[in-house]
Design a protein around this motif. Sequence first.
Motif, mmCIF file in Angstrom:
data_model
loop_
_atom_site.group_PDB
_atom_site.id
_atom_site.type_symbol
_atom_site.label_atom_id
_atom_site.label_comp_id
_atom_site.label_asym_id
_atom_site.label_seq_id
_atom_site.Cartn_x
_atom_site.Cartn_y
_atom_site.Cartn_z
ATOM 1 N N THR A 73 0.807 -1.222 0.000
ATOM 2 C CA THR A 73 0.000 0.000 0.000
ATOM 3 C C THR A 73 0.845 1.280 0.000
ATOM 4 O O THR A 73 0.289 2.369 -0.076
ATOM 5 N N LYS A 78 2.837 0.567 -4.858
ATOM 6 C CA LYS A 78 1.493 0.143 -5.247
ATOM 7 C C LYS A 78 1.303 -0.043 -6.750
ATOM 8 O O LYS A 78 0.726 -1.051 -7.186
ATOM 9 N N ASP A 79 1.790 0.893 -7.558
ATOM 10 C CA ASP A 79 1.612 0.774 -9.016
ATOM 11 C C ASP A 79 2.421 -0.379 -9.593
ATOM 12 O O ASP A 79 1.954 -1.086 -10.497
ATOM 13 N N GLU A 95 -4.499 -0.543 -2.022
ATOM 14 C CA GLU A 95 -5.092 0.570 -1.297
ATOM 15 C C GLU A 95 -4.976 0.240 0.198
ATOM 16 O O GLU A 95 -4.045 -0.435 0.592
ATOM 17 N N ALA A 143 -18.184 2.272 -6.538
ATOM 18 C CA ALA A 143 -16.858 2.849 -6.793
ATOM 19 C C ALA A 143 -15.922 2.621 -5.609
ATOM 20 O O ALA A 143 -14.733 2.309 -5.787
ATOM 21 N N LYS A 144 -16.459 2.766 -4.404
ATOM 22 C CA LYS A 144 -15.642 2.565 -3.200
ATOM 23 C C LYS A 144 -15.199 1.114 -3.076
ATOM 24 O O LYS A 144 -14.035 0.819 -2.768
ATOM 25 N N GLU A 146 -14.959 -1.045 -5.521
ATOM 26 C CA GLU A 146 -14.039 -1.326 -6.629
ATOM 27 C C GLU A 146 -12.630 -0.859 -6.288
ATOM 28 O O GLU A 146 -11.650 -1.556 -6.565
ATOM 29 N N LYS A 147 -12.527 0.311 -5.683
ATOM 30 C CA LYS A 147 -11.220 0.864 -5.328
ATOM 31 C C LYS A 147 -10.497 -0.003 -4.309
ATOM 32 O O LYS A 147 -9.297 -0.278 -4.441
ATOM 33 N N ASN A 148 -11.234 -0.466 -3.290
ATOM 34 C CA ASN A 148 -10.601 -1.225 -2.202
ATOM 35 C C ASN A 148 -10.535 -2.728 -2.443
ATOM 36 O O ASN A 148 -9.593 -3.387 -1.993
ATOM 37 N N SER A 151 -9.602 -5.529 -6.961
ATOM 38 C CA SER A 151 -8.451 -6.344 -7.373
ATOM 39 C C SER A 151 -8.480 -7.765 -6.800
ATOM 40 O O SER A 151 -7.665 -8.602 -7.178
#
Length: 266
Positions: A73, A78-79, A95, A143-144, A146-148, A151
């Motif tokens: 994180t 991260k990338d 994240e 969206a929240k 999906e972000k957390n 993956s």
Amino acid sequence: MANTIEVKDLLDAGVHFGHLTRKWDPNMAPYIYMERNGIHIINLYKTSAKLDEANAALRKIAASGRKILFVATKKQAKDIVAEHAKDAGMPYITERWPGGMLTNFVTIRKAVKKMATVDRMKKDGRYETLSKKERLQVDRMRAKLEKNLGSISDMSRMPAALFIVDTVREHIAVAEALNLGIPIFAMVDTNANPRDIDYVIPSNDDASRSIEIIIKSVTDAVKAGLEDRKNEKGDDDQPKKKEGKADKKDAPKKAAKKAVASEEEE
């Protein structure tokens, strides 16, 4: 095939730079080569050996068809982790680590299923029946999630192992894995305690070049394991087909030999 990384490559990537000597963890002493200008220098020969050991184990896990969860994180990692883990087809958390990710896996799975529910609503038209305010709330929730958790949407069961960048930062992930007996692979810097880590890769976990070279190496090993699994499945299928055809072709010959043998006995 996973490529073996030379010590020179690790040196060029700055994998040998540890933390300030005053921030060290004494348990990392076996992996430290020397001290220079107030900074500990990691023994890259030990890093290379440990990396090979970790890669061999990761390759076996991937070949067995189980998942390895990558966790990183911190900004500089991260990338890199997201790119290589995605390329290897493995789940990852880049994240915030969701508390109870492993110890309360059932609840996390329920949250992931909510995303699938929203997607189905959009397909079958139920989404359009909602008011504007309700649609906005649903979109924000999606969206929240999906972000957390996007993956790990394909991770339907507990991972077989964790690969962690910076065990000090990801101490909650380490604690949960230890609690459940899940093997931990990790980049461990000189400020961290390696005693709880199953596969220690002593390395600089702050520089992007260092993280890149280690992560690429381990994900290459994972991809090699997936390739082994694919080839093994192919080999398992091949003999069955060949044997089946061979048996049909040889059946008349075997029958003729039996007939001859019985005539000779008479």
